[in-house]
Design an enzyme around this catalytic site. Structure first.
Site, PDB file in Angstrom:
ATOM      1  CB  THR A  95       9.011 -19.000 -10.661  1.00  0.00           C
ATOM      2  OG1 THR A  95      10.021 -19.615  -9.868  1.00  0.00           O
ATOM      3  CG2 THR A  95       8.151 -18.102  -9.784  1.00  0.00           C
ATOM      4  CE  LYS A 170      10.723 -18.709  -6.566  1.00  0.00           C
ATOM      5  NZ  LYS A 170      12.071 -18.741  -6.041  1.00  0.00           N
ATOM      6  CE  LYS A 245       8.675 -15.711 -13.660  1.00  0.00           C
ATOM      7  NZ  LYS A 245       9.480 -16.883 -13.971  1.00  0.00           N
TER       8      LYS A 245
HETATM    9  P1  NAD Z   1      16.752 -19.259 -18.312  1.00  0.00           P
HETATM   10  O1  NAD Z   1      16.159 -18.245 -19.222  1.00  0.00           O
HETATM   11  O2  NAD Z   1      18.225 -19.286 -18.110  1.00  0.00           O
HETATM   12  O3  NAD Z   1      16.305 -20.748 -18.794  1.00  0.00           O
HETATM   13  C1  NAD Z   1      15.074 -21.050 -19.406  1.00  0.00           C
HETATM   14  C2  NAD Z   1      15.376 -21.962 -20.582  1.00  0.00           C
HETATM   15  O4  NAD Z   1      14.148 -22.370 -21.183  1.00  0.00           O
HETATM   16  C3  NAD Z   1      16.206 -21.281 -21.678  1.00  0.00           C
HETATM   17  O5  NAD Z   1      17.380 -22.021 -21.931  1.00  0.00           O
HETATM   18  C4  NAD Z   1      15.266 -21.260 -22.878  1.00  0.00           C
HETATM   19  O6  NAD Z   1      15.929 -21.392 -24.128  1.00  0.00           O
HETATM   20  C5  NAD Z   1      14.374 -22.451 -22.576  1.00  0.00           C
HETATM   21  N1  NAD Z   1      13.105 -22.422 -23.302  1.00  0.00           N
HETATM   22  C6  NAD Z   1      12.254 -21.389 -23.464  1.00  0.00           C
HETATM   23  N2  NAD Z   1      11.185 -21.760 -24.196  1.00  0.00           N
HETATM   24  C7  NAD Z   1      11.370 -23.072 -24.503  1.00  0.00           C
HETATM   25  C8  NAD Z   1      10.620 -24.021 -25.237  1.00  0.00           C
HETATM   26  N3  NAD Z   1       9.452 -23.685 -25.815  1.00  0.00           N
HETATM   27  N4  NAD Z   1      11.113 -25.276 -25.369  1.00  0.00           N
HETATM   28  C9  NAD Z   1      12.292 -25.623 -24.794  1.00  0.00           C
HETATM   29  N5  NAD Z   1      13.054 -24.757 -24.080  1.00  0.00           N
HETATM   30  C10 NAD Z   1      12.598 -23.503 -23.932  1.00  0.00           C
HETATM   31  O7  NAD Z   1      15.984 -19.092 -16.914  1.00  0.00           O
HETATM   32  P2  NAD Z   1      16.429 -19.701 -15.500  1.00  0.00           P
HETATM   33  O8  NAD Z   1      17.244 -18.714 -14.755  1.00  0.00           O
HETATM   34  O9  NAD Z   1      16.944 -21.080 -15.713  1.00  0.00           O
HETATM   35  O10 NAD Z   1      15.002 -19.752 -14.770  1.00  0.00           O
HETATM   36  C11 NAD Z   1      14.047 -20.759 -15.066  1.00  0.00           C
HETATM   37  C12 NAD Z   1      12.893 -20.640 -14.097  1.00  0.00           C
HETATM   38  O11 NAD Z   1      13.386 -20.776 -12.762  1.00  0.00           O
HETATM   39  C13 NAD Z   1      12.158 -19.292 -14.150  1.00  0.00           C
HETATM   40  O12 NAD Z   1      10.788 -19.518 -14.035  1.00  0.00           O
HETATM   41  C14 NAD Z   1      12.712 -18.537 -12.951  1.00  0.00           C
HETATM   42  O13 NAD Z   1      11.796 -17.590 -12.439  1.00  0.00           O
HETATM   43  C15 NAD Z   1      12.948 -19.669 -11.975  1.00  0.00           C
HETATM   44  N6  NAD Z   1      13.998 -19.415 -10.966  1.00  0.00           N
HETATM   45  C16 NAD Z   1      15.192 -18.869 -11.334  1.00  0.00           C
HETATM   46  C17 NAD Z   1      16.148 -18.615 -10.356  1.00  0.00           C
HETATM   47  C18 NAD Z   1      17.487 -18.019 -10.726  1.00  0.00           C
HETATM   48  O14 NAD Z   1      18.212 -17.567  -9.804  1.00  0.00           O
HETATM   49  N7  NAD Z   1      17.875 -17.988 -11.995  1.00  0.00           N
HETATM   50  C19 NAD Z   1      15.887 -18.928  -9.012  1.00  0.00           C
HETATM   51  C20 NAD Z   1      14.677 -19.525  -8.672  1.00  0.00           C
HETATM   52  C21 NAD Z   1      13.724 -19.758  -9.654  1.00  0.00           C
END
Ligand code: NAD
Length: 302
Positions: A95, A170, A245
């Site tokens: 997102t 979204k 966010k």
């Molecule tokens: P998270 O922080 O658990 O996962 C993100 C991952 O990206 C982490 O494991 C991190 O180490 C990795 N990362 C960061 N920089 C990196 C790089 N340069 N190279 C490789 N890996 C890298 O977050 P999440 O909860 O999985 O959310 C991910 C996305 O999904 C966000 O944009 C969030 O807004 C969206 N989202 C989350 C939810 C939820 O309920 N968690 C729901 C809908 C949407």
């Protein structure tokens, strides 16, 4: 199909595992080694770099925290655009803001790649259960290629228009959600003060014009909806900082386009104060407790 998956966190981890379970050959990379190790245990292949994950992949998926990480992973040295195979379809499920999504897609197009933005709704449970909703921006042809693959991790997959429109959908959805959660929290706080039983308000409003998802699926006042986070001390679910966010993305998009969104701006301010009060890691429905405890007015005057 060979798939490269970058970003194996709370959402990306189970999504990549479901793709592997569906029979795809998934190579995954994350800066955090624990995510890579989990994918290897779940039937995928751990990769040591972005380049290693996307080598030979017909499709590349990314699930990253925010716009800065998406730019770094696609545009950086050794990033997706430098390392992906010619003809690979690129899909970012993070997102992020619409402007960054469109800029990264344009950069991909200049290198000859078709790229989609495909943010999701449904949270960690949706990712684990393969029931996510995908809102997809990009070309019709790209959507046609992506849809059968996304089916392994989602239930509802909708093409929202050209590049960036997935993110637009979204942001608009979560603007509605953030505001409606505050509205339901305020109403239950007022009902408590008026001596109206929560269950009575629930039974009435669930069948009246106040009905909405924040009430009937996720009631922020403990009691009426047993499965809601409000009945387990607001364990997430969807954290308040993530809602903040998304409300900031909506606020910035409204400012950029001149759209009027006074309640969205106030919702962002309230979630900001809630986070500053130490509740940011709780589920976003903790807004009920924040308001009921008078923390909103306390933090406003401090
Ligand atoms: P998270 O922080 O658990 O996962 C993100 C991952 O990206 C982490 O494991 C991190 O180490 C990795 N990362 C960061 N920089 C990196 C790089 N340069 N190279 C490789 N890996 C890298 O977050 P999440 O909860 O999985 O959310 C991910 C996305 O999904 C966000 O944009 C969030 O807004 C969206 N989202 C989350 C939810 C939820 O309920 N968690 C729901 C809908 C949407």
């Amino acid at each position: 199909m060979r798939i490269g998956f970058i970003g194996l966190g709370n959402m990306g981890g189970p999504m990549a595992a479901n793709l592997a379970k569906a029979g795809h050959r998934v190579a995954g990379y994350d800066v955090a080694p624990a995510g890579v190790a989990r994918l290897a245990m779940a039937g995928g292949e751990g990769a040591a770099s972005i380049a290693a994950a996307v080598a030979g992949a017909e499709l590349v998926l990314t699930m990253l925290p925010a716009g800065a990480e998406v730019r770094a992973v696609y545009d950086g040295a050794g990033g997706v655009l430098a390392a992906a195979e010619a003809g690979a379809l690129l899909i970012d499920c993070s997102t992020i803001d619409v402007a960054t999504a469109r800029a990264v897609a344009e950069g991909a197009a200049r290198r000859g790649f078709d790229m989609l933005d495909a943010p999701v709704s449904g949270g960690v449970a949706g990712a684990a259960g393969a029931t996510l909703t995908f809102m997809v921006g990009g070309s019709e042809a790209g959507f046609g290629r992506a849809e059968p693959v996304l089916r392994a991790t989602g239930k509802t997959i909708i093409h929202a228009g050209p590049a960036g429109n997935g993110q637009a959908a979204k942001i608009c959805n979560n603007l509605m959600l953030g505001i409606s959660m505050i509205a339901v929290s305020e109403a239950f706080g007022l009902a408590d003060r008026l001596g109206l039983e929560r269950q009575k308000l629930y039974d009435i409003s669930a069948k009246s014009s106040g009905q909405c998802w924040s009430l009937t699926s996720y009631c922020p006042a403990p009691g009426p909806v047993p499965a809601a986070p409000s009945n387990r001390d607001y364990a997430p679910g969807f954290t308040a900082v993530m809602m903040l966010k998304d409300l900031k993305l909506a606020r910035d998009a409204a400012a950029d386009t001149g759209a009027s969104s006074p309640l969205g701006a106030e919702a962002a301010r309230l979630y900001q104060r809630l986070a500053e009060a130490g509740l940011g890691a709780k589920d976003f429905s903790v807004m009920f407790r924040f308001l009921a405890d008078g923390l909103a007015s306390a933090s406003r005057s401090s």
